[in-house]
Design an enzyme around this catalytic site. Sequence first.
Site, PDB file in Angstrom:
ATOM      1  N   ALA A   3     -12.827  67.615  42.593  1.00  0.00           N
ATOM      2  CA  ALA A   3     -13.573  66.290  42.714  1.00  0.00           C
ATOM      3  C   ALA A   3     -14.818  66.882  43.409  1.00  0.00           C
ATOM      4  CB  ALA A   3     -12.873  65.405  43.487  1.00  0.00           C
ATOM      5  N   LYS A   4     -16.091  66.191  42.875  1.00  0.00           N
ATOM      6  CA  LYS A   4     -17.277  66.449  43.532  1.00  0.00           C
ATOM      7  C   LYS A   4     -17.665  65.242  44.566  1.00  0.00           C
ATOM      8  CE  LYS A   4     -22.053  67.750  41.742  1.00  0.00           C
ATOM      9  NZ  LYS A   4     -22.022  69.112  42.439  1.00  0.00           N
ATOM     10  N   VAL A   5     -17.397  65.599  45.708  1.00  0.00           N
ATOM     11  CA  VAL A   5     -17.190  64.512  46.687  1.00  0.00           C
ATOM     12  C   VAL A   5     -18.216  64.683  47.725  1.00  0.00           C
ATOM     13  CG1 VAL A   5     -16.028  63.417  48.368  1.00  0.00           C
ATOM     14  CG2 VAL A   5     -14.833  64.107  46.476  1.00  0.00           C
TER      15      VAL A   5
END
Length: 308
Positions: free
Chosen positions: A159-161
């Site tokens: 997840a690109k958080v």
Amino acid sequence: MLVMKKSAVIWFNGELIPWDEAQVHVAAHVLHYGSSVFEGIRAYDTDEGTAVFCLDGHVDRLFNSAKVYRMAIPYTKAEVSAAILETVRANDLASCYIRPLVYRGFETLSIDPTPCPVEVAIVTIEWGRYLGPEAIEQGVDVGVSSWRRMTPGAFPAAAKVGGQYINSQLIAMEAHQHGYVEGVALDANGYVSEGSGENLFVVSRGEIVTPPLASSILEGITRRCAVTLAREEGLAVHEQFIPREALYMADEVFFTGTAAEITPVRSIDGIQVGEGGRGPITERLQKIFFGITGGQMEDRHKWLTYVG
Ligand SMILES: Cc1ncc(COP(=O)(O)O)c(C=O)c1O
């Protein structure tokens, strides 16, 4: 260090507004706890006009990142894709970097962000070669970071958080302090993971290996494209755990990423990789990648979405 020029407008919760008016309140949850998901996308200046690279893949990943963090994006994928194209058109940039950002605004400062509104912004900005103008041909000097990537049970690397990029910041700042262009982080078990903002590939005896998702990497969209192109070239590509010393013993090492595109690595920790420049397999993949993104080669995988 890269200083960037403002664009004219930003897409902000459904409308295009002037750059300076796209403001966030200091009490917004995202500022305190890193509660955002985002994408980095490139639009290329092709022979047939400006085209966004792998738009659907990026929008899918944005929605998947939001899903992991239970953020309900108040727009459909089609609406976000259309807004991305609209923002590129409105800013009239032949090529640019596109940053869709989904974040939690203010409703509470308690850690559980559920009551906070989910807001969406799309920023476009001019951005040349991420790792320097000569990097694509000459390669970059990198160092293995003293900072590790997170363990899979602590942060979902796929997840690109926003909050996760605090780890990338430690890796990048340390590398720059040590005179390297970029840092390469190991995973929690000591295997090679990735750069602070790039995936990594190792070429040995004509075969290509890249770390698996289990090494706490972001599943890069450029990584996926590079694997596809390499296999079409008849090259073997495997995902496998990579011990640190394989970096020093490799014939070639290269990074992939939206910002970094395909960039050769010429030294690691001061040890020369292969012949110490761009290797032939890296160059072969670059030629096809830049041929497609420049519009000179057939876009056989439909990776380009023209904005015009
Ligand atoms: C940590 C990290 N790994 C890998 C990548 C490469 O991913 P992509 O090719 O989708 O840009 C990025 C860039 O977004 C990144 O931030």
